[in-house]
Structure formats: structure tokens, C-alpha cells
Design a protein around this motif. Structure first.
Motif, PDB file in Angstrom:
ATOM      1  N   ALA A 136       0.833  -1.203   0.000  1.00 14.64           N
ATOM      2  CA  ALA A 136       0.000   0.000   0.000  1.00 14.64           C
ATOM      3  C   ALA A 136       0.868   1.253   0.000  1.00 14.64           C
ATOM      4  O   ALA A 136       1.836   1.333   0.755  1.00 14.64           O
ATOM      5  CB  ALA A 136      -0.931  -0.002   1.207  1.00 14.64           C
ATOM      6  N   ARG A 137       0.486   2.236  -0.834  1.00 19.10           N
ATOM      7  CA  ARG A 137       1.243   3.486  -0.937  1.00 19.10           C
ATOM      8  C   ARG A 137       0.404   4.723  -0.642  1.00 19.10           C
ATOM      9  O   ARG A 137       0.901   5.837  -0.752  1.00 19.10           O
ATOM     10  CB  ARG A 137       1.860   3.612  -2.328  1.00 19.10           C
ATOM     11  CG  ARG A 137       2.830   2.495  -2.630  1.00 19.10           C
ATOM     12  CD  ARG A 137       3.467   2.679  -3.969  1.00 19.10           C
ATOM     13  NE  ARG A 137       4.304   1.522  -4.294  1.00 19.10           N
ATOM     14  CZ  ARG A 137       4.913   1.351  -5.432  1.00 19.10           C
ATOM     15  NH1 ARG A 137       4.813   2.261  -6.377  1.00 19.10           N
ATOM     16  NH2 ARG A 137       5.639   0.279  -5.640  1.00 19.10           N
ATOM     17  N   ASP A 138      -0.868   4.535  -0.339  1.00 18.87           N
ATOM     18  CA  ASP A 138      -1.720   5.673   0.030  1.00 18.87           C
ATOM     19  C   ASP A 138      -2.858   5.171   0.921  1.00 18.87           C
ATOM     20  O   ASP A 138      -2.949   3.988   1.232  1.00 18.87           O
ATOM     21  CB  ASP A 138      -2.221   6.431  -1.213  1.00 18.87           C
ATOM     22  CG  ASP A 138      -3.120   5.608  -2.138  1.00 18.87           C
ATOM     23  OD1 ASP A 138      -3.783   4.654  -1.673  1.00 18.87           O
ATOM     24  OD2 ASP A 138      -3.174   5.922  -3.339  1.00 18.87           O
ATOM     25  N   ARG A 139      -3.718   6.089   1.341  1.00 16.78           N
ATOM     26  CA  ARG A 139      -4.794   5.736   2.271  1.00 16.78           C
ATOM     27  C   ARG A 139      -5.794   4.752   1.657  1.00 16.78           C
ATOM     28  O   ARG A 139      -6.244   3.822   2.313  1.00 16.78           O
ATOM     29  CB  ARG A 139      -5.542   6.996   2.752  1.00 16.78           C
ATOM     30  CG  ARG A 139      -4.755   7.845   3.702  1.00 16.78           C
ATOM     31  CD  ARG A 139      -4.320   7.135   4.984  1.00 16.78           C
ATOM     32  NE  ARG A 139      -5.426   6.457   5.660  1.00 16.78           N
ATOM     33  CZ  ARG A 139      -5.305   5.315   6.341  1.00 16.78           C
ATOM     34  NH1 ARG A 139      -4.165   4.707   6.453  1.00 16.78           N
ATOM     35  NH2 ARG A 139      -6.344   4.778   6.928  1.00 16.78           N
ATOM     36  N   LEU A 140      -6.168   4.948   0.392  1.00 17.55           N
ATOM     37  CA  LEU A 140      -7.147   4.041  -0.213  1.00 17.55           C
ATOM     38  C   LEU A 140      -6.588   2.627  -0.320  1.00 17.55           C
ATOM     39  O   LEU A 140      -7.311   1.647  -0.106  1.00 17.55           O
ATOM     40  CB  LEU A 140      -7.572   4.547  -1.591  1.00 17.55           C
ATOM     41  CG  LEU A 140      -8.283   5.899  -1.606  1.00 17.55           C
ATOM     42  CD1 LEU A 140      -8.749   6.231  -3.009  1.00 17.55           C
ATOM     43  CD2 LEU A 140      -9.438   5.944  -0.640  1.00 17.55           C
ATOM     44  N   GLU A 141      -5.315   2.521  -0.632  1.00 12.48           N
ATOM     45  CA  GLU A 141      -4.680   1.207  -0.690  1.00 12.48           C
ATOM     46  C   GLU A 141      -4.546   0.605   0.709  1.00 12.48           C
ATOM     47  O   GLU A 141      -4.731  -0.602   0.890  1.00 12.48           O
ATOM     48  CB  GLU A 141      -3.315   1.306  -1.366  1.00 12.48           C
ATOM     49  CG  GLU A 141      -3.415   1.674  -2.841  1.00 12.48           C
ATOM     50  CD  GLU A 141      -2.062   1.874  -3.500  1.00 12.48           C
ATOM     51  OE1 GLU A 141      -1.028   1.530  -2.893  1.00 12.48           O
ATOM     52  OE2 GLU A 141      -2.033   2.395  -4.625  1.00 12.48           O
ATOM     53  N   SER A 142      -4.250   1.441   1.700  1.00 12.29           N
ATOM     54  CA  SER A 142      -4.151   0.949   3.077  1.00 12.29           C
ATOM     55  C   SER A 142      -5.473   0.364   3.554  1.00 12.29           C
ATOM     56  O   SER A 142      -5.495  -0.675   4.227  1.00 12.29           O
ATOM     57  CB  SER A 142      -3.707   2.067   4.013  1.00 12.29           C
ATOM     58  OG  SER A 142      -2.384   2.442   3.741  1.00 12.29           O
ATOM     59  N   VAL A 143      -6.573   1.018   3.209  1.00 14.30           N
ATOM     60  CA  VAL A 143      -7.887   0.480   3.583  1.00 14.30           C
ATOM     61  C   VAL A 143      -8.089  -0.883   2.924  1.00 14.30           C
ATOM     62  O   VAL A 143      -8.607  -1.814   3.543  1.00 14.30           O
ATOM     63  CB  VAL A 143      -9.015   1.467   3.208  1.00 14.30           C
ATOM     64  CG1 VAL A 143     -10.383   0.823   3.373  1.00 14.30           C
ATOM     65  CG2 VAL A 143      -8.917   2.736   4.045  1.00 14.30           C
ATOM     66  N   ALA A 144      -7.647  -1.026   1.677  1.00 14.64           N
ATOM     67  CA  ALA A 144      -7.798  -2.311   0.970  1.00 14.64           C
ATOM     68  C   ALA A 144      -7.079  -3.440   1.698  1.00 14.64           C
ATOM     69  O   ALA A 144      -7.532  -4.584   1.672  1.00 14.64           O
ATOM     70  CB  ALA A 144      -7.287  -2.191  -0.462  1.00 14.64           C
ATOM     71  N   THR A 145      -5.972  -3.120   2.364  1.00 12.40           N
ATOM     72  CA  THR A 145      -5.197  -4.172   3.037  1.00 12.40           C
ATOM     73  C   THR A 145      -5.895  -4.738   4.266  1.00 12.40           C
ATOM     74  O   THR A 145      -5.520  -5.810   4.735  1.00 12.40           O
ATOM     75  CB  THR A 145      -3.793  -3.669   3.455  1.00 12.40           C
ATOM     76  OG1 THR A 145      -3.932  -2.666   4.460  1.00 12.40           O
ATOM     77  CG2 THR A 145      -3.004  -3.151   2.268  1.00 12.40           C
ATOM     78  N   ILE A 146      -6.894  -4.041   4.785  1.00 11.64           N
ATOM     79  CA  ILE A 146      -7.587  -4.551   5.979  1.00 11.64           C
ATOM     80  C   ILE A 146      -8.903  -5.245   5.648  1.00 11.64           C
ATOM     81  O   ILE A 146      -9.598  -5.715   6.543  1.00 11.64           O
ATOM     82  CB  ILE A 146      -7.796  -3.444   7.044  1.00 11.64           C
ATOM     83  CG1 ILE A 146      -8.647  -2.310   6.508  1.00 11.64           C
ATOM     84  CG2 ILE A 146      -6.462  -2.947   7.552  1.00 11.64           C
ATOM     85  CD1 ILE A 146      -9.001  -1.270   7.561  1.00 11.64           C
ATOM     86  N   VAL A 147      -9.235  -5.318   4.354  1.00 11.82           N
ATOM     87  CA  VAL A 147     -10.432  -6.047   3.918  1.00 11.82           C
ATOM     88  C   VAL A 147      -9.964  -7.421   3.439  1.00 11.82           C
ATOM     89  O   VAL A 147      -9.258  -7.520   2.432  1.00 11.82           O
ATOM     90  CB  VAL A 147     -11.167  -5.288   2.789  1.00 11.82           C
ATOM     91  CG1 VAL A 147     -12.371  -6.079   2.303  1.00 11.82           C
ATOM     92  CG2 VAL A 147     -11.581  -3.897   3.249  1.00 11.82           C
ATOM     93  N   PRO A 148     -10.302  -8.480   4.177  1.00 12.34           N
ATOM     94  CA  PRO A 148      -9.777  -9.796   3.815  1.00 12.34           C
ATOM     95  C   PRO A 148     -10.328 -10.309   2.477  1.00 12.34           C
ATOM     96  O   PRO A 148     -11.534 -10.257   2.245  1.00 12.34           O
ATOM     97  CB  PRO A 148     -10.213 -10.706   4.961  1.00 12.34           C
ATOM     98  CG  PRO A 148     -11.201  -9.941   5.763  1.00 12.34           C
ATOM     99  CD  PRO A 148     -11.138  -8.505   5.367  1.00 12.34           C
ATOM    100  N   PRO A 149      -9.438 -10.788   1.602  1.00  8.83           N
ATOM    101  CA  PRO A 149      -9.904 -11.391   0.345  1.00  8.83           C
ATOM    102  C   PRO A 149     -10.569 -12.743   0.613  1.00  8.83           C
ATOM    103  O   PRO A 149     -10.249 -13.401   1.610  1.00  8.83           O
ATOM    104  CB  PRO A 149      -8.617 -11.601  -0.463  1.00  8.83           C
ATOM    105  CG  PRO A 149      -7.527 -10.923   0.276  1.00  8.83           C
ATOM    106  CD  PRO A 149      -7.993 -10.719   1.690  1.00  8.83           C
ATOM    107  N   PRO A 150     -11.467 -13.158  -0.277  1.00  5.84           N
ATOM    108  CA  PRO A 150     -12.085 -14.482  -0.099  1.00  5.84           C
ATOM    109  C   PRO A 150     -11.031 -15.584  -0.162  1.00  5.84           C
ATOM    110  O   PRO A 150     -10.116 -15.541  -0.982  1.00  5.84           O
ATOM    111  CB  PRO A 150     -13.047 -14.599  -1.284  1.00  5.84           C
ATOM    112  CG  PRO A 150     -13.272 -13.203  -1.759  1.00  5.84           C
ATOM    113  CD  PRO A 150     -12.021 -12.452  -1.435  1.00  5.84           C
ATOM    114  N   GLY A 151     -11.178 -16.563   0.702  1.00  2.26           N
ATOM    115  CA  GLY A 151     -10.281 -17.716   0.693  1.00  2.26           C
ATOM    116  C   GLY A 151     -10.791 -18.785  -0.259  1.00  2.26           C
ATOM    117  O   GLY A 151     -11.709 -18.543  -1.063  1.00  2.26           O
TER     118      GLY A 151
END
Length: 153
Positions: free
Chosen positions: A90-105
Motif C-alpha cells: 500500500a502506498r496511500d490511504r485508499l490502498e491501506s484500507v484495501a489491506t484490511i479487507v480480507p480477500p475471499p479464501g
């Protein structure tokens, strides 16, 4: 200055369309970054940032639908020499938020049409952006009304 964030919907044949978030570099044009998960229900999904992605070079059928606006200070463009790249940092706030949303397993039944996929993850991601105050709540309605399957031309 507000930046537009788009829903990018890509054809995937008869299967559910691939959905991702797209933010153009400098808020206009065909090049920018894609925030999405990639994979499939059989193996699971992982988060990926595609930088300097250019829709002018895409051969798949696609649609871009405006989801809303975010403040410019929350977006970092990756220009460099314009070469396309992919990473998971992640390089910005929108990307940082994406990192805390778990992808489907992995799905126990990957052929189940209700198996979780990129559309489910994007719904969760957009809801998180709304909850965090980055996007207006209207983005959720736009996403819910977007095509779930996009036929090829």
C-alpha cells in the motif's frame, strides 16, 4: 481537489465479471491504478495493486462506472516511467484500507455459483471506504446496480 474513483467491470465470459476499483492518474484518462483481488474460488484470492494500468491497451470488454469522489490527499499516483507494474504494498490511504479487507479464501465448493469472488471483496472494500468517510454512501448503490456479468462483444 476531488479525485474520481471508478468501478471497473471486465468481461469474464459467462462467469461473474471481474470487478475492481480504478483511479486514473491525475483524475483523467485511461491510465491509472487498479485496486482489486485476483484469483478464483478454487485457490482463493489475494490483494493486488496494478500501477500504470492502461485501458487503451486492454483487449477485454469493460465498463468504467463512476463510484464517487475522494480527496486528492488520499491518492498517490505512481507515474515513474509509466511502465505497468503489480504489487501488494500500500502506498496511500485508499490502498491501506484495501489491506484490511480480507480477500475471499478457498471455497469448499468452487463450482458453487454463490462462492465468494472479487465482487464480494469489492463490495466489502467500498463499504469500508464509506464507513471510513472516504466515499459517499451513494457509491454502495452504484456498485449494487452494476453489471454482475458483462458479455463479450
Amino acid at each position: 481537489m476531488p479525485r474520481t474513483i471508478y468501478l471497473a467491470v471486465f468481461s469474464n465470459g459467462a462467469r461473474p465479471a471481474h470487478q475492481s476499483a480504478f483511479i486514473p492518474t491525475g483524475d483523467s484518462g485511461d491510465a491509472g491504478k487498479i485496486i482489486h483481488v485476483t484469483g478464483n474460488p478454487a485457490t482463493g484470492f489475494f490483494l493486488e495493486f496494478k500501477r500504470n494500468y492502461d485501458f487503451a491497451l486492454t483487449q477485454r470488454t469493460f465498463q468504467r462506472i463512476p463510484l464517487g469522489h475522494v480527496e486528492d490527499r488520499h491518492v498517490t499516483d505512481t507515474v515513474g516511467d509509466g511502465t505497468a507494474s503489480q504489487d501488494t504494498i500500500a502506498r496511500d490511504r485508499l490502498e491501506s484500507v484495501a489491506t484490511i479487507v480480507p480477500p475471499p479464501g478457498r471455497s469448499p465448493n468452487p463450482f458453487d455459483p454463490l462462492a465468494l469472488n472479487c465482487q464480494n471483496w469489492l463490495q466489502d472494500y467500498i463499504e469500508k471506504l464509506v464507513a471510513e468517510g472516504y466515499l459517499a454512501e451513494s457509491a454502495i448503490s452504484v456498485l449494487q446496480n452494476a453489471p454482475k456479468v458483462l458479455p463479450t462483444r
